[in-house]
Design a protein around this motif. Structure first.
Motif, PDB file in Angstrom:
ATOM      1  N   UNK A 167      65.852  43.815  59.067  1.00 53.04           N
ATOM      2  CA  UNK A 167      64.675  43.333  59.794  1.00 53.04           C
ATOM      3  C   UNK A 167      63.695  44.487  59.968  1.00 53.04           C
ATOM      4  N   UNK A 168      62.609  44.483  59.176  1.00 55.35           N
ATOM      5  CA  UNK A 168      61.594  45.528  59.297  1.00 55.35           C
ATOM      6  C   UNK A 168      60.711  45.250  60.512  1.00 55.35           C
ATOM      7  N   UNK A 173      53.383  54.817  56.055  1.00 55.49           N
ATOM      8  CA  UNK A 173      53.301  55.656  54.858  1.00 55.49           C
ATOM      9  C   UNK A 173      54.112  55.160  53.688  1.00 55.49           C
ATOM     10  N   UNK A 174      54.130  53.876  53.453  1.00 52.52           N
ATOM     11  CA  UNK A 174      54.867  53.321  52.325  1.00 52.52           C
ATOM     12  C   UNK A 174      56.322  53.004  52.619  1.00 52.52           C
ATOM     13  N   UNK A 175      56.728  53.092  53.890  1.00 50.26           N
ATOM     14  CA  UNK A 175      58.109  52.820  54.262  1.00 50.26           C
ATOM     15  C   UNK A 175      58.177  51.820  55.413  1.00 50.26           C
ATOM     16  N   UNK A 176      59.175  50.927  55.305  1.00 48.59           N
ATOM     17  CA  UNK A 176      59.503  50.066  56.430  1.00 48.59           C
ATOM     18  C   UNK A 176      60.435  50.834  57.366  1.00 48.59           C
ATOM     19  N   UNK A 220      63.218  52.245  54.769  1.00 49.10           N
ATOM     20  CA  UNK A 220      63.348  51.973  53.338  1.00 49.10           C
ATOM     21  C   UNK A 220      61.943  51.816  52.753  1.00 49.10           C
ATOM     22  N   UNK A 221      61.819  52.052  51.452  1.00 49.58           N
ATOM     23  CA  UNK A 221      60.528  51.911  50.785  1.00 49.58           C
ATOM     24  C   UNK A 221      60.048  50.465  50.882  1.00 49.58           C
ATOM     25  N   UNK A 225      62.299  44.889  46.898  1.00 49.18           N
ATOM     26  CA  UNK A 225      62.420  43.460  47.184  1.00 49.18           C
ATOM     27  C   UNK A 225      63.662  43.134  48.015  1.00 49.18           C
ATOM     28  N   UNK A 226      64.715  43.959  47.898  1.00 45.76           N
ATOM     29  CA  UNK A 226      65.957  43.737  48.629  1.00 45.76           C
ATOM     30  C   UNK A 226      66.766  45.036  48.627  1.00 45.76           C
TER      31      UNK A 226
END
Length: 297
Positions: A167-168, A173-176, A220-221, A225-226
């Motif tokens: 769950x983000x 900066x490009x990361x969750x 995570x980036x 997608x998963x």
């Protein structure tokens, strides 16, 4: 007489004393030798918390070291090396005439093939070995008149990942940044480790799971997608080796299977050994994998 002790500690003590002997006179060398024997015995008796299943030699000598970790779906590999002694020239050609065998208990032996005259790496080139959960496998190396042996039982494939989600909560900066949750089955009845995209998950990174409910917070980036989760179940020998090496402190992630991640013998005695008449490790593990969906903010 079987001694439970820290191989690293005793090896370092003996190495230091032998190095000192080369710079002393014969009378002092004899005194140091007596001191070595006394200290070794005391350290051995005091170190019973650390487990080694092989008898510990009291004299510094070159000893063979076997290393192999089995897992279903991965072709068996065995490395054969040797211990080193300070002051002696290093020999990179390890036991060129050695023969190595592996087989499932109750089945005929399979002789493994050495890859080259210089690299002591043995593989199942004929693909005769099929590693399966719950089966027991034996390892044997014949070096001249000596025979090294060990066995491992591959863990039954009972531990598994029932469900999981990431769950983000926000992006930076490009990361969750978010929370990972997993529901596992039978992960506490045996030594298990959990990774997500090759990083250890759980509160105590790289240590065995103490609950079937895992919660962790990490980034995570946001282009992924998963995520891929892997649950590793270790046999008793590999679990002891893992605990003794404190691998989680040395390296927080791995690439590929565990036998590549852990590596092979690197010049000092392994902290844990289950090889009879030698040193090293013959262990095994199983894995369960799952795709973890990312819920975006």
């Amino acid at each position: 007489f079987r001694i439970k002790s820290s191989l690293y500690l005793l090896s370092n003590q003996k190495n230091q004393i032998q190095t000192a002997q080369t710079h002393t006179n014969p009378q002092m060398s004899r005194s140091i030798s007596i001191l070595l024997t006394t200290c070794t015995l005391l350290l051995s008796l005091a170190g019973c918390a650390r487990v080694s299943e092989e008898e510990l030699p009291f004299a510094l000598q070159v000893r063979p070291v076997l290393f192999s970790i089995l897992s279903p779906g991965i072709s068996p590999r065995v490395t054969l090396c040797r211990t080193t002694i300070p002051g002696q020239a290093s020999d990179t050609l390890y036991y060129p005439s050695a023969r190595v065998f592996m087989w499932e208990k109750g089945h005929p032996k399979t002789e493994l093939s050495r890859q080259s005259s210089t690299a002591a790496l043995y593989t199942d080139q004929e693909k005769q070995l099929n590693i399966e959960p719950g089966k027991t496998y034996l390892l044997q190396a014949i070096i001249g008149q000596d025979m090294l042996s060990a066995q491992t039982t591959v863990p039954a494939a009972t531990a598994r990942i029932k469900s999981g989600i990431y769950q983000a909560v926000d992006t930076d900066g490009g990361y969750f940044r978010g929370t990972f949750r997993a529901n596992l089955a039978n992960a506490t009845t045996q030594p298990c480790l959990l990774t997500v995209n090759d990083m250890f998950a759980a509160e105590d990174k790289g240590t065995f799971l103490g609950s079937n409910e895992v919660v962790d917070f990490f980034s995570v980036a946001d282009s992924l997608p998963s995520l891929k989760a892997r649950l590793f179940c270790l046999d008793a020998y590999l679990a002891n080796y893992w605990s003794e090496r404190a691998i989680s402190v040395r390296q927080m992630h791995y690439s590929g299977d565990l036998s590549v991640f852990i590596g092979t013998f690197s010049g000092v005695l392994p902290p844990y050994s289950n090889i009879q008449h030698g040193f090293g490790l013959f262990g095994s593990y199983t894995t369960d994998t799952a795709t973890i969906q990312i819920t975006r903010p």
